[in-house]
Enzyme design. Structure first.
Site, PDB file in Angstrom:
ATOM      1  N   GLY A 270     -39.952 -86.246  48.271  1.00  0.00           N
ATOM      2  CA  GLY A 270     -40.259 -87.664  48.049  1.00  0.00           C
ATOM      3  C   GLY A 270     -40.093 -88.113  46.616  1.00  0.00           C
ATOM      4  O   GLY A 270     -40.741 -89.057  46.172  1.00  0.00           O
TER       5      GLY A 270
ATOM      6  N   GLY B  53     -37.096 -88.912  44.990  1.00  0.00           N
ATOM      7  CA  GLY B  53     -35.851 -89.603  44.670  1.00  0.00           C
ATOM      8  C   GLY B  53     -34.628 -88.708  44.715  1.00  0.00           C
ATOM      9  O   GLY B  53     -33.546 -89.110  44.320  1.00  0.00           O
TER      10      GLY B  53
ATOM     11  N   GLY C 238     -33.676 -87.174  47.665  1.00  0.00           N
ATOM     12  CA  GLY C 238     -33.136 -87.116  49.028  1.00  0.00           C
ATOM     13  C   GLY C 238     -33.552 -85.888  49.816  1.00  0.00           C
ATOM     14  O   GLY C 238     -32.786 -85.361  50.627  1.00  0.00           O
TER      15      GLY C 238
ATOM     16  N   ALA D 130     -33.636 -86.540  53.692  1.00  0.00           N
ATOM     17  CA  ALA D 130     -32.289 -86.669  54.268  1.00  0.00           C
ATOM     18  C   ALA D 130     -31.651 -85.295  54.425  1.00  0.00           C
ATOM     19  O   ALA D 130     -31.016 -85.003  55.438  1.00  0.00           O
ATOM     20  CB  ALA D 130     -31.417 -87.554  53.381  1.00  0.00           C
TER      21      ALA D 130
ATOM     22  N   ASP E 136     -28.679 -91.810  51.359  1.00  0.00           N
ATOM     23  CA  ASP E 136     -29.100 -90.404  51.276  1.00  0.00           C
ATOM     24  C   ASP E 136     -28.446 -89.544  52.350  1.00  0.00           C
ATOM     25  O   ASP E 136     -27.955 -88.441  52.078  1.00  0.00           O
ATOM     26  CB  ASP E 136     -30.617 -90.276  51.468  1.00  0.00           C
ATOM     27  CG  ASP E 136     -31.396 -90.792  50.287  1.00  0.00           C
ATOM     28  OD1 ASP E 136     -30.859 -91.621  49.537  1.00  0.00           O
ATOM     29  OD2 ASP E 136     -32.551 -90.362  50.112  1.00  0.00           O
TER      30      ASP E 136
HETATM   31  O1  PMV Z   1     -36.352 -92.414  46.771  1.00  0.00           O
HETATM   32  P1  PMV Z   1     -35.199 -92.296  47.702  1.00  0.00           P
HETATM   33  O2  PMV Z   1     -34.248 -91.207  47.380  1.00  0.00           O
HETATM   34  O3  PMV Z   1     -35.612 -92.304  49.165  1.00  0.00           O
HETATM   35  O4  PMV Z   1     -34.332 -93.633  47.509  1.00  0.00           O
HETATM   36  C1  PMV Z   1     -34.806 -94.911  47.810  1.00  0.00           C
HETATM   37  C2  PMV Z   1     -33.707 -95.850  47.489  1.00  0.00           C
HETATM   38  C3  PMV Z   1     -33.989 -97.314  47.768  1.00  0.00           C
HETATM   39  O5  PMV Z   1     -32.795 -98.002  47.425  1.00  0.00           O
HETATM   40  C4  PMV Z   1     -35.124 -97.845  46.930  1.00  0.00           C
HETATM   41  C5  PMV Z   1     -34.310 -97.572  49.220  1.00  0.00           C
HETATM   42  C6  PMV Z   1     -33.174 -97.258  50.149  1.00  0.00           C
HETATM   43  O6  PMV Z   1     -33.456 -96.860  51.298  1.00  0.00           O
HETATM   44  O7  PMV Z   1     -32.011 -97.434  49.760  1.00  0.00           O
END
Ligand code: PMV
Length: 338
Positions: A114, A116, A118, A121, A164
């Site tokens: 969680g 950033g 991914g 994913a 992702d």
């Molecule tokens: O934090 P992550 O890797 O899930 O990225 C979120 C990215 C956003 O642009 C804020 C939301 C999205 O689903 O694109």
């Protein structure tokens, strides 16, 4: 036993703005989630998760998804891991036309959860690929990316973009604009990641940007400006030779745009003290540029620096729990054991 592994990613540019139809460029990095799948005789699913940057746990539950398992681990961890594995299992059952298939599943990941990068994913992509293969079926990459997107969409209540899951499936750098996803050529960029040990609440952060954008014209303009800088970044990448190490002009150009992107994200309220501290530490150490990656609020920053200076500086930065170099993962999801 079928084993697949899929990479995490950093956002070179464009998170948040991508939600409003602007383009974004994520790039897969060599930190992977590995999913091992063994079909069972019954319709149960047993999940063992290790190394999800927290303590591991094992749960077994009946084939019906949605049952809350009785385990003594923090709920968000269980929900995160279970929700994504559940959704991956449903997709694999559907793809292989085997609604009652049961599995023993082990998940291992060296992608912070969680934050950033991914992580979810990567688990979903590797999970669907491994479980589908374990049932004797095959998905082409586009189909796998689409199913992984649907799985994330379901678990995240419609908050997921395709970035992702597409990036983790394909590997390398990709461009995402609405439903349109394409791999793009990119040289091996010298990514350095700083992780503050925490995580932001993606849903809350996306809602915050949405509210700002509705309230202020200049916030909507900020989102559009992010789109503009992403297009400039894409043009720089398109001019580069992907087979050669990146030139210093390319790194300087991309770095400047990353710095700008971080400033605009901060203006939209999604940075954090820890993220700003790591971004400044990277810049002071001589990085070409640095920005938060992903939803923000906490988690990771990404910087460009071919030398060790940024990684070293980050490791001494208060609030930075872990700093590491992240190579571009040119290969997306792959089969480790068929
Ligand atoms: O934090 P992550 O890797 O899930 O990225 C979120 C990215 C956003 O642009 C804020 C939301 C999205 O689903 O694109």
């Amino acid at each position: 036993m079928t084993v697949c592994e899929a990479p995490g990613k950093v956002y070179l540019f464009g998170e948040h703005a991508v939600v409003y139809g602007e383009p974004a460029v994520p790039a897969a990095v060599e930190r992977r989630a590995t999913v091992r799948v063994e079909p069972r005789e019954d319709d149960h699913v047993r999940v063992e998760a290790e190394d999800l940057t927290l303590d591991g746990f094992t749960v077994e539950y009946a084939g019906g998804t949605g049952d809350r398992p009785d385990v003594d681990v923090p709920t968000p961890l269980v929900e995160a891991a279970m929700g994504y594995v559940d959704a991956a299992v449903e997709q694999a059952r559907d793809a292989a036309d085997a609604p009652d298939a049961g599995f023993d599943i082990t998940v291992e990941s060296d992608i912070p959860l969680g934050a950033g990068l991914g992580s979810s994913a990567a688990v979903v992509v590797a999970g669907i690929d491994a479980a589908t293969r374990a049932l004797g079926a095959r998905l082409d990459r586009r189909e796998l990316a689409e199913r992984a997107y649907r799985a994330e969409f379901e678990v995240q209540d419609g908050q997921a973009s395709r970035a992702d899951t597409f990036c983790s499936t394909m590997g390398g750098a990709v461009r995402v604009e609405g439903d349109d996803c394409e791999p793009i050529d990119a040289p091996n960029l010298p990514f350095v990641v700083g992780f503050d040990g925490g995580a932001g609440d993606t849903g809350e952060l996306v809602a915050g940007v949405r509210a700002l954008r509705e309230e202020h014209g200049f916030a909507a303009d900020t989102v559009e400006s992010i789109g503009d800088l992403v297009r400039e970044g894409e043009a720089l990448l398109a001019d580069a030779d992907p087979e050669k190490p990146p030139s210093s002009e390319l790194l300087a150009g991309l770095g400047e745009l990353m710095d700008f992107n971080h400033g605009l994200l901060a203006a939209l309220g999604v940075s954090a003290r820890s993220l700003d501290a790591m971004v400044w530490a990277a810049r002071d150490a001589g990085a070409h540029g640095a920005k938060l990656t992903g939803a923000g609020g906490g988690g990771c920053i990404v910087a460009l620096d071919a030398s060790d200076a940024t990684e070293t500086a980050l490791s001494f930065t208060q609030g930075c729990e872990e700093a590491f170099r992240a190579e571009l993962a040119t290969e997306g999801v792959r089969v480790v054991e068929a």
